[in-house]
Design an enzyme around this catalytic site. Structure first.
Site, short mmCIF file in Angstrom:
data_model
loop_
_atom_site.label_atom_id
_atom_site.label_comp_id
_atom_site.label_asym_id
_atom_site.label_seq_id
_atom_site.Cartn_x
_atom_site.Cartn_y
_atom_site.Cartn_z
CB CYS A 308 -0.88 0.01 1.21
SG CYS A 308 -2.13 1.03 1.02
CB CYS A 487 -3.65 3.42 -3.88
SG CYS A 487 -2.96 4.02 -2.34
#
Length: 561
Positions: A308, A487
């Site tokens: 991430c 994201c």
């Protein structure tokens, strides 16, 4: 205390002191073993002192003393009993850790090759090459006399990738014999930790018992993998058990390498140092955000790859948004220190993010890699790269949110499945291992050059499942992964820039612009992140419901590059 991991559930250490026990517990160790006899040195704490500290901390303690060089079969058997009966991970210590690592090596010599053992112990800093003759004598003795229990598909790892792949497999073939190897008792929804750190979620919303999330029909093998024997189609566990497979899916995750930053592990969770990358620390992020009223707030990002990649700046945006709303931002100096050279790897999303960087008056410090933290004095040290020149700079802070360096897991690095960088070496489209056609990989621990996110796993799992079944049936591989990752960049409370992209930074939006424009912050994207994605994770991915995740079907021969 210097903890030296040797295997996923075992580490050795030089002599520890009573106040080191708390650090061991913080690092996740459940049992402490003393291999050093009392009285070897005047300054040596008695085993009883360590035992008392262990009891106070709620961890098990075992005393199995051994004098240097006296490794009897009885002692090795006793240590093997400790490894098989005590709750892991286990931390064993002696004067230097050598006796503890030697005992581990001798207990594993029947199931692991001398090369694998020596590679693991050498990486931890212990040269046990003198044990090679003894290990060679033990290796293979009475181990391979019978075929182990075998499965159609064996999955290593009970994270998002492993559970999703199992669900996809059983959706397509309900009667397949499938097992997951996973030592942890809990499963964590890691994408939720950013919102825990912002006071939106409670920590308890992001965890469930492992047995609750596994799909019906999957056998859960509670254990940690010690090694792979792909030529035999077998996996060996740390407790010596072996399991066979027709097809293996490896989804191990990655290693958060806190120890790579000098002083970081000692100060996490105190002195204003926090991280949303850990379940136990995310609430501390929110505590700090609420309490900080002035001074420097640092947010760090290490070299890629990391899971991430937007998470470090998400923490910055949400913290600054709170400070702006409460009227204290003018007294807080927000700085984002990124080891890389750009704010975000896909340029199309940078303009929207820069609007928030300017709104929060944040300083962007690129090519700044965190290398040391002095928690007590609240000073962070960075290596700064300017062309071919590298220098160091110190920055004082009131609060610092750290994203740790990340690498492949040690047991993967030491295996025949790894590439040179330590990741499971797979084809980026089919997810098939480049050397072993009946092995597939997905998730954060694999070599595919995509963003390491849960959204990527959601797309990878059906591809791995379809292709695994094709190998089982002797057919061509028919599914490909296009590199999709997502994201959701939480730029303020209530708004998100929804970045969706594939290999090479190709934009791959899931919705038309009139529903969610990924180039602009939107409340609909926040609603998706806060309200829709958690149930999609728990009740969708883990039950074989592949919303917007059907694999792209192609035709490719098994083993083709």
């Amino acid at each position: 205390m210097e903890i030296k991991p040797i295997a996923p559930s075992f580490a050795a250490s030089p002599q520890i002191r009573p106040d080191d026990v708390a650090r061991a517990v913080q690092a996740g160790y459940k049992t402490i073993v003393c291999n050093r006899p009392d009285g070897e040195a005047d300054d040596q704490p008695a085993a009883a002192e360590i035992a008392e500290a262990a009891r106070a901390a709620g961890v098990e303690f075992r005393y199995l003393p051994i004098k240097p060089g006296q490794f009897t079969d009885e002692l090795v058997k006793s240590f093997e009993d400790v490894l098989s009966t005590c709750k892991g991970p286990i931390l064993a210590y002696c004067r230097t850790g050598t006796r503890s690592s030697t005992l581990w090596a001798l207990t594993r010599a029947k199931m692991l090759s001398p090369e694998a053992i020596l590679a693991a112990t050498s990486k931890a800093g212990y040269d046990l090459s003198g044990l090679r003759p003894m290990m060679e004598e033990r290796f293979g003795a009475d181990v391979y006399t019978s075929r182990p229990e075998s499965y159609d598909v064996l999955i290593v790892g009970g994270g998002a990738g492993g559970v999703s792949a199992a669900a996809s497999l059983l959706k397509r073939r309900p009667h397949a014999k499938v097992a997951i190897i996973e030592p942890r008792e809990e499963h964590y929804y890691q994408p939720g930790w950013t919102l825990v750190g912002a006071g939106v979620f409670e920590r308890g919303q992001t965890v469930r018992r492992m047995g609750e999330v596994l799909p019906d029909g999957v056998k859960w093998i509670r254990g940690a993998v010690a090694g792979f024997l792909p030529e035999k189609n077998e996996v060996t566990l740390e407790n010596g058990e072996r399991y066979g497979y027709e097809v293996l899916i490896v989804t191990p995750g990655l290693k958060l390498n806190w120890e790579a930053v000098d002083g970081l592990a000692d100060t996490l969770g105190k002195n204003g140092v926090t991280s949303n990358y850990r379940y136990d620390l995310a609430p501390y992020t929110w505590e700090l955000v609420k309490s900080v009223r002035k001074g420097k707030a640092l947010f760090t990002q290490p070299p890629m790859p990391i899971k991430c990649a937007g998470a470090p700046q998400k923490a910055m945006y949400l913290s600054a948004d709170y400070w702006l709303r409460t009227g204290v931002l003018k007294d807080i100096d927000v700085e984002f220190c990124n080891a890389g050279g750009v704010l975000f790897g896909v340029p199309d999303y940078v303009p929207a993010l820069m609007e928030y960087v300017e709104r929060y008056d944040a300083t962007l410090s690129f090519n700044h890699n965190l290398v040391k933290v002095d928690g007590e004095n609240k000073v962070a040290t960075f290596e700064v790269t300017d062309g071919e020149t590298t220098s160091t700079v110190e920055k004082e802070f009131e609060m610092m949110h750290v994203c740790p360096p990340q690498t492949g897991l040690d047991f993967i690095k030491a295996s025949p499945l790894a590439d040179e960088a330590g990741w499971v070496d797979v084809d980026q489209a089919t997810l098939q291992h480049k050397k072993y056609p009946n092995i597939f990989g997905l998730g954060d621990g694999c070599s595919t050059p995509n963003a390491k996110t849960a959204a990527a796993v959601r797309k990878q799992a059906p591809v791995a499942a379809v292709n695994a079944l094709a190998v089982l049936d002797g057919h061509e591989l028919v599914a490909e992964y296009d590199g999709y990752g997502s994201c959701p960049l939480t730029v303020e409370r209530g708004k998100i820039v929804l970045a969706e992209f594939g290999y090479g930074g190709k934009l791959m939006p899931s919705f038309p612009d009139w529903i969610i424009d990924g180039m602009r912050p939107s409340r609909r994207a926040w609603f998706l992140k806060e309200r829709m994605l958690p149930p999609m994770y728990w009740q969708g991915m883990f039950r074989g419901r592949e919303y917007l995740a059907q694999p792209r079907m192609t035709f490719k021969k098994i083993g083709a590059e």
